[in-house]
Design a protein around this motif. Structure first.
Motif, PDB file in Angstrom:
ATOM      1  N   ASP A 168     -57.384-141.835  10.591  1.00 32.57           N
ATOM      2  CA  ASP A 168     -56.438-141.961   9.500  1.00 32.57           C
ATOM      3  C   ASP A 168     -56.493-143.370   8.922  1.00 32.57           C
ATOM      4  OD1 ASP A 168     -54.521-141.231   7.704  1.00 32.57           O
ATOM      5  OD2 ASP A 168     -52.837-141.550   9.075  1.00 32.57           O
ATOM      6  N   VAL A 169     -56.188-143.484   7.660  1.00 29.21           N
ATOM      7  CA  VAL A 169     -56.172-144.777   6.978  1.00 29.21           C
ATOM      8  C   VAL A 169     -54.727-145.254   6.891  1.00 29.21           C
ATOM      9  CG1 VAL A 169     -56.659-145.989   4.822  1.00 29.21           C
ATOM     10  CG2 VAL A 169     -58.225-144.214   5.645  1.00 29.21           C
ATOM     11  N   VAL A 170     -54.452-146.374   7.522  1.00 28.70           N
ATOM     12  CA  VAL A 170     -53.123-146.967   7.490  1.00 28.70           C
ATOM     13  C   VAL A 170     -53.086-147.938   6.311  1.00 28.70           C
ATOM     14  CG1 VAL A 170     -51.407-148.294   8.769  1.00 28.70           C
ATOM     15  CG2 VAL A 170     -52.958-146.743   9.988  1.00 28.70           C
ATOM     16  N   PHE A 171     -52.212-147.688   5.358  1.00 24.29           N
ATOM     17  CA  PHE A 171     -52.295-148.448   4.113  1.00 24.29           C
ATOM     18  C   PHE A 171     -50.980-149.064   3.651  1.00 24.29           C
ATOM     19  CE2 PHE A 171     -50.991-144.203   2.947  1.00 24.29           C
ATOM     20  CZ  PHE A 171     -50.066-144.402   1.934  1.00 24.29           C
ATOM     21  N   ASP A 172     -49.836-148.629   4.205  1.00 21.52           N
ATOM     22  CA  ASP A 172     -48.535-149.025   3.652  1.00 21.52           C
ATOM     23  C   ASP A 172     -48.345-150.534   3.572  1.00 21.52           C
ATOM     24  OD1 ASP A 172     -48.341-146.322   3.913  1.00 21.52           O
ATOM     25  OD2 ASP A 172     -46.354-146.304   4.808  1.00 21.52           O
ATOM     26  N   ASP A 173     -48.646-151.247   4.668  1.00 18.44           N
ATOM     27  CA  ASP A 173     -48.409-152.690   4.694  1.00 18.44           C
ATOM     28  C   ASP A 173     -49.318-153.424   3.710  1.00 18.44           C
ATOM     29  OD1 ASP A 173     -46.490-152.333   6.608  1.00 18.44           O
ATOM     30  OD2 ASP A 173     -47.743-152.936   8.296  1.00 18.44           O
ATOM     31  N   VAL A 174     -50.570-152.976   3.613  1.00 19.46           N
ATOM     32  CA  VAL A 174     -51.495-153.620   2.685  1.00 19.46           C
ATOM     33  C   VAL A 174     -51.068-153.343   1.242  1.00 19.46           C
ATOM     34  CG1 VAL A 174     -53.893-153.814   1.940  1.00 19.46           C
ATOM     35  CG2 VAL A 174     -53.371-153.437   4.347  1.00 19.46           C
ATOM     36  N   GLU A 175     -50.651-152.109   0.979  1.00 18.48           N
ATOM     37  CA  GLU A 175     -50.175-151.781  -0.367  1.00 18.48           C
ATOM     38  C   GLU A 175     -48.986-152.660  -0.748  1.00 18.48           C
ATOM     39  OE1 GLU A 175     -48.868-147.835  -2.935  1.00 18.48           O
ATOM     40  OE2 GLU A 175     -48.389-147.931  -0.793  1.00 18.48           O
ATOM     41  N   GLU A 176     -48.084-152.841   0.181  1.00 22.85           N
ATOM     42  CA  GLU A 176     -46.927-153.698  -0.073  1.00 22.85           C
ATOM     43  C   GLU A 176     -47.370-155.135  -0.349  1.00 22.85           C
ATOM     44  OE1 GLU A 176     -42.869-155.233   2.246  1.00 22.85           O
ATOM     45  OE2 GLU A 176     -43.983-153.506   3.004  1.00 22.85           O
ATOM     46  N   ALA A 177     -48.352-155.599   0.426  1.00 23.52           N
ATOM     47  CA  ALA A 177     -48.845-156.963   0.228  1.00 23.52           C
ATOM     48  C   ALA A 177     -49.504-157.128  -1.138  1.00 23.52           C
ATOM     49  CB  ALA A 177     -49.839-157.315   1.333  1.00 23.52           C
ATOM     50  N   VAL A 178     -50.267-156.123  -1.556  1.00 24.42           N
ATOM     51  CA  VAL A 178     -50.909-156.201  -2.870  1.00 24.42           C
ATOM     52  C   VAL A 178     -49.852-156.168  -3.972  1.00 24.42           C
ATOM     53  CG1 VAL A 178     -52.525-155.076  -4.450  1.00 24.42           C
ATOM     54  CG2 VAL A 178     -53.047-155.175  -2.012  1.00 24.42           C
ATOM     55  N   ARG A 179     -48.833-155.322  -3.807  1.00 21.69           N
ATOM     56  CA  ARG A 179     -47.781-155.243  -4.825  1.00 21.69           C
ATOM     57  C   ARG A 179     -47.011-156.555  -4.936  1.00 21.69           C
ATOM     58  NH1 ARG A 179     -47.533-151.095  -7.528  1.00 21.69           N
ATOM     59  NH2 ARG A 179     -48.385-149.105  -6.853  1.00 21.69           N
ATOM     60  N   ALA A 180     -46.949-157.285  -3.846  1.00 22.00           N
ATOM     61  CA  ALA A 180     -46.237-158.568  -3.876  1.00 22.00           C
ATOM     62  C   ALA A 180     -46.952-159.591  -4.758  1.00 22.00           C
ATOM     63  CB  ALA A 180     -46.096-159.111  -2.459  1.00 22.00           C
ATOM     64  N   THR A 181     -48.204-159.307  -5.126  1.00 22.98           N
ATOM     65  CA  THR A 181     -48.922-160.249  -5.984  1.00 22.98           C
ATOM     66  C   THR A 181     -48.359-160.264  -7.398  1.00 22.98           C
ATOM     67  OG1 THR A 181     -50.580-158.599  -6.652  1.00 22.98           O
ATOM     68  CG2 THR A 181     -51.046-159.885  -4.679  1.00 22.98           C
ATOM     69  N   GLU A 182     -47.492-159.305  -7.725  1.00 18.72           N
ATOM     70  CA  GLU A 182     -46.887-159.307  -9.064  1.00 18.72           C
ATOM     71  C   GLU A 182     -46.104-160.597  -9.311  1.00 18.72           C
ATOM     72  OE1 GLU A 182     -44.738-155.615  -9.392  1.00 18.72           O
ATOM     73  OE2 GLU A 182     -46.509-154.642 -10.283  1.00 18.72           O
ATOM     74  N   GLN A 183     -45.562-161.158  -8.243  1.00 14.58           N
ATOM     75  CA  GLN A 183     -44.825-162.413  -8.408  1.00 14.58           C
ATOM     76  C   GLN A 183     -45.764-163.580  -8.695  1.00 14.58           C
ATOM     77  OE1 GLN A 183     -43.030-163.939  -4.703  1.00 14.58           O
ATOM     78  NE2 GLN A 183     -44.231-162.398  -3.599  1.00 14.58           N
ATOM     79  N   HIS A 184     -47.073-163.382  -8.476  1.00  9.43           N
ATOM     80  CA  HIS A 184     -48.060-164.424  -8.749  1.00  9.43           C
ATOM     81  C   HIS A 184     -48.816-164.173 -10.055  1.00  9.43           C
ATOM     82  CE1 HIS A 184     -47.317-166.106  -4.843  1.00  9.43           C
ATOM     83  NE2 HIS A 184     -47.741-165.020  -4.220  1.00  9.43           N
ATOM     84  N   GLY A 185     -48.359-163.176 -10.828  1.00  6.57           N
ATOM     85  CA  GLY A 185     -48.974-162.980 -12.138  1.00  6.57           C
ATOM     86  C   GLY A 185     -49.876-161.774 -12.274  1.00  6.57           C
ATOM     87  N   PHE A 186     -50.031-160.965 -11.224  1.00  7.47           N
ATOM     88  CA  PHE A 186     -50.816-159.751 -11.327  1.00  7.47           C
ATOM     89  C   PHE A 186     -49.921-158.582 -11.752  1.00  7.47           C
ATOM     90  CE2 PHE A 186     -53.542-162.275  -8.601  1.00  7.47           C
ATOM     91  CZ  PHE A 186     -54.820-161.925  -9.002  1.00  7.47           C
ATOM     92  N   ALA A 187     -50.520-157.570 -12.340  1.00  8.92           N
ATOM     93  CA  ALA A 187     -49.825-156.327 -12.663  1.00  8.92           C
ATOM     94  C   ALA A 187     -50.435-155.228 -11.800  1.00  8.92           C
ATOM     95  CB  ALA A 187     -49.972-155.990 -14.139  1.00  8.92           C
ATOM     96  N   VAL A 188     -49.647-154.641 -10.904  1.00 11.20           N
ATOM     97  CA  VAL A 188     -50.157-153.627  -9.972  1.00 11.20           C
ATOM     98  C   VAL A 188     -49.808-152.248 -10.511  1.00 11.20           C
ATOM     99  CG1 VAL A 188     -50.191-152.807  -7.593  1.00 11.20           C
ATOM    100  CG2 VAL A 188     -49.877-155.245  -8.061  1.00 11.20           C
ATOM    101  N   LEU A 189     -50.815-151.429 -10.755  1.00  8.79           N
ATOM    102  CA  LEU A 189     -50.635-150.103 -11.326  1.00  8.79           C
ATOM    103  C   LEU A 189     -50.211-149.109 -10.252  1.00  8.79           C
ATOM    104  CD1 LEU A 189     -53.886-150.143 -13.496  1.00  8.79           C
ATOM    105  CD2 LEU A 189     -51.569-150.779 -14.205  1.00  8.79           C
ATOM    106  N   GLU A 190     -49.822-147.928 -10.686  1.00 11.57           N
ATOM    107  CA  GLU A 190     -49.414-146.878  -9.747  1.00 11.57           C
ATOM    108  C   GLU A 190     -50.584-146.510  -8.832  1.00 11.57           C
ATOM    109  OE1 GLU A 190     -47.776-142.238  -9.782  1.00 11.57           O
ATOM    110  OE2 GLU A 190     -48.007-143.360 -11.653  1.00 11.57           O
ATOM    111  N   THR A 191     -50.308-146.433  -7.530  1.00 12.06           N
ATOM    112  CA  THR A 191     -51.356-146.145  -6.545  1.00 12.06           C
ATOM    113  C   THR A 191     -51.946-144.760  -6.765  1.00 12.06           C
ATOM    114  OG1 THR A 191     -50.320-147.579  -4.894  1.00 12.06           O
ATOM    115  CG2 THR A 191     -51.862-145.924  -4.080  1.00 12.06           C
ATOM    116  N   LEU A 192     -53.254-144.686  -6.675  1.00  8.65           N
ATOM    117  CA  LEU A 192     -53.973-143.420  -6.799  1.00  8.65           C
ATOM    118  C   LEU A 192     -54.297-142.911  -5.401  1.00  8.65           C
ATOM    119  CD1 LEU A 192     -55.261-141.476  -8.876  1.00  8.65           C
ATOM    120  CD2 LEU A 192     -57.363-142.831  -8.682  1.00  8.65           C
ATOM    121  N   HIS A 193     -53.741-141.749  -5.040  1.00 11.38           N
ATOM    122  CA  HIS A 193     -53.921-141.201  -3.701  1.00 11.38           C
ATOM    123  C   HIS A 193     -54.937-140.061  -3.706  1.00 11.38           C
ATOM    124  CE1 HIS A 193     -50.698-143.290  -1.476  1.00 11.38           C
ATOM    125  NE2 HIS A 193     -50.054-143.296  -2.630  1.00 11.38           N
TER     126      HIS A 193
END
Length: 361
Positions: A168-193
């Motif tokens: 299984d692919v464990v992804f929740d924590d990494v997804e949260e970390a990537v989404r946190a980059t929005e505060q640094h100027g990135f725009a994170v799109l809706e996750t494609l599952h």
């Protein structure tokens, strides 16, 4: 190659050349075929590094890295390189370039990030402060400079086929970390599952992300010299898509993403049997400027720590190869870290790395 301070290039005929493009000085040697004793030992180490039941010590990796070093720098090649280093910018970009066709195409899947200069004063090239190690794709024509980007868009892709053959692919924590980059100027799109190949590239065409961050499974089939990515078919089962098919889909896009991040998370343990190492070169030829790949599956905590530092660096407009260098040091320097972690991140470049996300003038 004007973007690199030092290029180490293997040609299809086995000739290896070290070049400093600024003054066009070069040193040439010839590699032995990747079938001799050193090559067989390298392949043996590659199999050993995949064993979960083996606790690796730093001395083990130094032995492996020294073997890699002996193979890649025959004759007087390395002494020439070291003599050139003091005159290069600090840190100096070192580009490793491998041919796309047999018999030396296999070298693209070797974990060169473990290269270790032998001797009592030896060091890993990937973590030496004087160097930034990356892999580079030689291109036929110079590309136009990339346009400025105010808020780079990140597309997260999570692929979890329903099969007992893959963990299984464990992804929740990494997804949260990537989404946190929005505060640094990135725009994170809706996750494609769990996309199929058509759905994946339809989404990329519609959303036009600058970065695609894939979490799933990958493999490199040595006999075919082919990388494959695990996507999902219409029944939810695994659909192994070859690097060439992925590259063909990429070439059809009206706007190719600038960067692709590939990694696999396996929860609590690292899995050194998976590899994205051979997938990146073919994808770069489709128009991507940079591929950042975790050569082997890593733990969820490692992937999270790596992603946080990587995007923090990129948000500060640090070039991607140097951003990976900082993230490599970050995960490798944690208490109790597996010494193999230093060689897991790999950077493939196809273009000027410092211009991946240029700012407005």
């Amino acid at each position: 190659m004007e973007e690199q301070e030092l290029a180490i290039e293997v040609r299809a005929d086995g000739t290896i050349t070290a070049t400093t493009p600024a003054d066009n000085r070069r040193q040439r040697e010839r590699l032995s075929p990747f079938t001799g004793p050193d090559a067989e030992l390298i392949k043996l180490f590659e199999r050993w590094i995949a064993r979960r039941d083996h606790v690796w010590q730093d001395r083990d990796l130094r032995a492996f890295g020294s073997l890699l070093h002996r193979y890649l720098f025959p004759g007087t090649m390395w002494s020439w390189v070291e003599n050139r280093l003091p005159g290069l910018p600090h840190p100096a970009r070192v580009a490793l370039i491998f041919p796309p066709d047999p018999p030396f195409a296999r070298l693209a899947a070797v974990p060169w990030e473990y290269l270790h200069r032998p001797g009592n004063d030896g060091y890993y090239l990937a973590t030496d402060s004087r160097l930034v190690l990356s892999r580079y794709l030689r291109r036929a024509a110079t590309r136009a400079d990339l346009t400025p980007v105010d808020r780079p868009r990140i597309q997260i892709v999570v692929s979890r086929p329903k099969t007992s053959q893959l963990k299984d692919v464990v992804f929740d924590d990494v997804e949260e970390a990537v989404r946190a980059t929005e505060q640094h100027g990135f725009a994170v799109l809706e996750t494609l599952h769990d996309p199929g190949v058509d759905q994946l590239f339809r989404a990329i065409e519609e959303r036009q992300p600058h970065v695609v961050h894939y979490m799933g499974h990958g493999e490199f089939r040595q006999e075919q010299a082919e990388g494959r990515l695990a996507l999902v078919d219409s029944y939810g089962d695994v659909d192994w898509v070859s690097d060439r098919e992925l590259a063909e889909h990429m070439r059809r896009l009206s706007r190719v993403p600038r960067m692709l991040v590939l990694h696999s998370c396996d929860g609590a343990r690292a899995d050194f049997t998976e590899s994205f190492a051979g997938l990146a070169p073919q994808l770069l030829r489709s128009g991507l400027h940079c591929v950042i790949a975790m050569q082997y599956a890593v733990t969820n905590s490692t992937a999270t720590a790596f992603s946080v530092e990587l995007y923090r660096q990129l948000a500060a407009r640090v070039p991607p190869d140097r951003a990976v260098q900082a993230a490599r040091m970050h995960i490798g320097g944690r208490t109790g870290a597996d010494p193999r972690l230093l060689g897991i991140p790999v950077t493939y470049l196809h273009g000027r790395p410092e211009r991946l996300f240029p700012e407005e003038a």
